[in-house]
Design an enzyme around this catalytic site. Structure first.
Site, PDB file in Angstrom:
ATOM      1  N   THR B  70       5.563  13.547  -3.806  1.00 34.21           N
ATOM      2  CA  THR B  70       5.875  12.682  -4.932  1.00 34.21           C
ATOM      3  C   THR B  70       6.934  13.228  -5.855  1.00 34.21           C
ATOM      4  O   THR B  70       7.244  14.409  -5.829  1.00 34.21           O
ATOM      5  CB  THR B  70       4.569  12.534  -5.737  1.00 34.21           C
ATOM      6  OG1 THR B  70       3.638  11.882  -4.927  1.00 34.21           O
ATOM      7  CG2 THR B  70       4.746  11.801  -7.025  1.00 34.21           C
ATOM      8  N   ASP B  86       7.737   7.749  -8.501  1.00 31.70           N
ATOM      9  CA  ASP B  86       8.256   7.031  -7.336  1.00 31.70           C
ATOM     10  C   ASP B  86       7.068   6.289  -6.723  1.00 31.70           C
ATOM     11  O   ASP B  86       5.981   6.285  -7.296  1.00 31.70           O
ATOM     12  CB  ASP B  86       8.884   8.011  -6.339  1.00 31.70           C
ATOM     13  CG  ASP B  86       7.840   8.776  -5.574  1.00 31.70           C
ATOM     14  OD1 ASP B  86       7.831   8.729  -4.336  1.00 31.70           O
ATOM     15  OD2 ASP B  86       6.981   9.411  -6.236  1.00 31.70           O
ATOM     16  N   ARG B  88       6.228   6.280  -3.062  1.00 31.08           N
ATOM     17  CA  ARG B  88       5.986   6.540  -1.633  1.00 31.08           C
ATOM     18  C   ARG B  88       4.744   7.410  -1.451  1.00 31.08           C
ATOM     19  O   ARG B  88       4.608   8.450  -2.102  1.00 31.08           O
ATOM     20  CB  ARG B  88       7.195   7.236  -1.011  1.00 31.08           C
ATOM     21  CG  ARG B  88       6.988   7.611   0.455  1.00 31.08           C
ATOM     22  CD  ARG B  88       8.176   8.349   1.029  1.00 31.08           C
ATOM     23  NE  ARG B  88       9.304   7.438   1.246  1.00 31.08           N
ATOM     24  CZ  ARG B  88      10.475   7.834   1.756  1.00 31.08           C
ATOM     25  NH1 ARG B  88      10.663   9.077   2.078  1.00 31.08           N
ATOM     26  NH2 ARG B  88      11.444   6.963   1.921  1.00 31.08           N
ATOM     27  N   LYS B 102       1.356   5.206  -8.755  1.00 28.49           N
ATOM     28  CA  LYS B 102       0.937   6.572  -9.051  1.00 28.49           C
ATOM     29  C   LYS B 102       0.603   6.812 -10.508  1.00 28.49           C
ATOM     30  O   LYS B 102       0.010   7.838 -10.855  1.00 28.49           O
ATOM     31  CB  LYS B 102       2.033   7.551  -8.625  1.00 28.49           C
ATOM     32  CG  LYS B 102       2.312   7.430  -7.154  1.00 28.49           C
ATOM     33  CD  LYS B 102       3.313   8.414  -6.660  1.00 28.49           C
ATOM     34  CE  LYS B 102       3.631   8.078  -5.215  1.00 28.49           C
ATOM     35  NZ  LYS B 102       4.581   8.990  -4.618  1.00 28.49           N
ATOM     36  N   GLY B 116      -0.072  14.902  -5.265  1.00 28.02           N
ATOM     37  CA  GLY B 116      -1.006  15.660  -4.451  1.00 28.02           C
ATOM     38  C   GLY B 116      -1.740  14.727  -3.507  1.00 28.02           C
ATOM     39  O   GLY B 116      -1.195  13.731  -3.075  1.00 28.02           O
ATOM     40  N   SER B 198       6.550  17.043  -4.992  1.00 28.04           N
ATOM     41  CA  SER B 198       7.521  17.685  -4.112  1.00 28.04           C
ATOM     42  C   SER B 198       8.947  17.457  -4.594  1.00 28.04           C
ATOM     43  O   SER B 198       9.835  18.247  -4.323  1.00 28.04           O
ATOM     44  CB  SER B 198       7.358  17.165  -2.685  1.00 28.04           C
ATOM     45  OG  SER B 198       7.493  15.762  -2.674  1.00 28.04           O
ATOM     46  N   ASP B 235      14.524  14.105  -2.109  1.00 24.26           N
ATOM     47  CA  ASP B 235      13.291  14.651  -1.557  1.00 24.26           C
ATOM     48  C   ASP B 235      12.750  13.689  -0.512  1.00 24.26           C
ATOM     49  O   ASP B 235      12.651  12.486  -0.764  1.00 24.26           O
ATOM     50  CB  ASP B 235      12.262  14.856  -2.682  1.00 24.26           C
ATOM     51  CG  ASP B 235      10.918  15.279  -2.132  1.00 24.26           C
ATOM     52  OD1 ASP B 235       9.900  14.717  -2.585  1.00 24.26           O
ATOM     53  OD2 ASP B 235      10.891  16.156  -1.259  1.00 24.26           O
ATOM     54  N   SER B 238       9.467  11.702  -1.363  1.00 21.92           N
ATOM     55  CA  SER B 238       9.485  10.652  -2.384  1.00 21.92           C
ATOM     56  C   SER B 238      10.445   9.562  -1.936  1.00 21.92           C
ATOM     57  O   SER B 238      11.422   9.844  -1.241  1.00 21.92           O
ATOM     58  CB  SER B 238       9.963  11.189  -3.727  1.00 21.92           C
ATOM     59  OG  SER B 238       9.369  12.417  -4.000  1.00 21.92           O
TER      60      SER B 238
END
Lengths: 123, 309
Positions: B70, B86, B88, B102, B116, B198, B235, B238
């Site tokens: 994330t 984000d 995903r 999220k 996480g 991440s 990233d 994400s």
């Protein structure tokens, strides 16, 4: 992995009290998780502690000690001794030495001893 | 003979548990009582299975945990807090959800973004939200952000990092706007801006270069959006859209799902020519039966007089 406080902390006593100092870096491996962290946490009005080691462990331990010290000071009816705070830290850090990674310096001022500094290294 | 068979099976089951599991697992197997809270039995079983597979050289087909690999971010501005995320969710290298949410509700004035393991972050938000609900009922006052922070960090510390939830809690209370970030092991920091997940490294670089104290709402939202976009593009964990939640000191909250959609596939999808057979015209489903229920009127009834002795 775990958020670590690879740290420099120190405390010095003088006649009227103590001076505490710390850097402000908290890192996870090579990444700096917080570049402005406060490692000097109040545990009571005139007793502070410097935290080093695992951020989670030291935050939890100092939270427990400040709760216990607050209760003790209320029962006592006056400001607690720095020695008392240090004993509380020692009790927790020793009993859970296998599960904690905490290096703590407990320092403050009380009427009996003046400024005092106690070191509670790992375990 | 039948009894004998059952007895043997039971013993084998017990033996299976005994060989590799710690004492409290064995005790749970022998005395199953309904317990509240988290149960990490399956975690131990998974560990055991993986070790056994590795020892025998078999590739394990265990389902991958769904992670929100994330980018989430938060920042405090002059009149409140902005949270960004984000959308995903990944399970290994597969995108499990292209548009997951999220940023979750904690209290009318507090919202929380989680990175996480998706299940862990969702449950933690639910837990703290219901605890604050009860606290509000018992104190009669608005929830404070620091309370949410303390409840979350104490829960996470209690589970020693096994709950893989990294959270950003932001909100406004009587003492002003506040933002905390909380790591899975239970440490937290009070910060003016932060990123987790991440994609946090990509996002924090944007925030570090554009943050200034006392920003206006537009500047703060722009910064959060850019930080999340940086995570989305740089990233792999994400992607998809950017969600923004604004919590203002006035008490007003604006939640925007899909504030920015740089990866919208609608245009592409519309271009695809579907074969006629797959396009079902409306009205093709035959209605066999329909019934209607009258709305039930809710009326206030005055409480009966209390009994006097």
């Amino acid at each position: 992995g775990e958020v670590d406080l690879g740290t420099s902390i120190m405390a010095v006593e003088f006649e009227g009290g103590v001076v505490l100092g710390a850097d402000s870096r908290t890192s996870t491996g090579t990444y700096i998780a917080n570049r402005a962290s406060d490692k000097l946490t109040p545990v009571h009005d005139r007793v502070y502690c410097c935290r080093s080691g695992s951020a989670a462990d030291t935050q939890a331990v100092s939270g427990m000690v400040s709760m216990q010290l607050g209760g003790h000071a209320t029962e006592l009816g006056r400001l607690p001794a720095v020695k008392t705070a240090a004993s509380l830290f020692q009790r927790i850090c020793y009993e859970y030495k296998d599960r904690l990674m905490a290096g703590i310096i407990c320092a403050g001022y009380d009427e009996v001893e003046g400024g005092s500094v106690y070191s509670i290294p790992l375990g | 003979k039948v009894l004998n068979v059952i007895f043997t099976v039971n013993l084998t089951h017990l033996k299976m548990i005994e060989d590799s599991a710690p004492l409290f697992i064995r005790e749970q197997a022998l005395n199953p009582k309904p317990q509240g809270g988290f149960n990490f039995e399956n975690w131990h079983r998974n560990e055991r299975l993986q070790n056994e597979f590795r020892a025998k050289g078999i590739s394990s087909n265990l389902p991958k945990v769904m992670l929100t690999g994330t980018t989430i971010c938060g920042c405090v501005y002059k009149d409140g807090v902005v949270l960004g995320a984000d959308t995903r969710a990944t399970g290994g290298s597969e995108v499990a959800d292209k548009n997951c949410e999220k940023i979750g509700y904690i209290a009318p004035n507090i919202y929380c973004g989680g990175a996480g393991t998706a299940g862990d972050t969702f449950q933690m938000k639910k837990l703290v939200s219901s605890q604050l609900d009860l606290l509000r009922l018992s104190t009669g006052t608005q929830s404070r952000v620091v309370t949410a922070n303390t409840i979350l960090k104490q829960q996470l510390f209690k589970h020693q990092g096994h709950i893989s939830a990294a959270l950003i809690v932001g909100g406004v209370d009587c003492t002003g706007p506040h933002l905390y970030n909380i790591y899975p092991h239970g440490s937290s920091n009070k910060v003016p801006f932060c990123t987790m997940g991440s994609g946090s490294l990509a996002a924090i670089s944007v925030m570090e270069s554009t943050y200034k104290p006392d920003m206006t709402e537009e500047e703060a939202v722009e910064m959060a959006k850019e930080a999340i976009l940086s995570g989305i593009f740089n990233d792999l964990g994400s992607g998809s859209n950017c969600d923004i939640t604004i919590i203002r000191c006035s008490g007003e909250v604006t939640r925007t799902r899909g504030f920015e959609k740089p990866n919208d596939t609608k245009l592409l999808r519309d271009k695809i020519r579907h074969p006629k057979e797959l396009v079902v015209p409306s009205g093709s489903t035959k209605v066999l039966e329909s019934s209607f229920l009258k709305y039930i009127d809710v009326q206030d009834v005055t409480a009966p007089e209390p009994m006097m002795i």
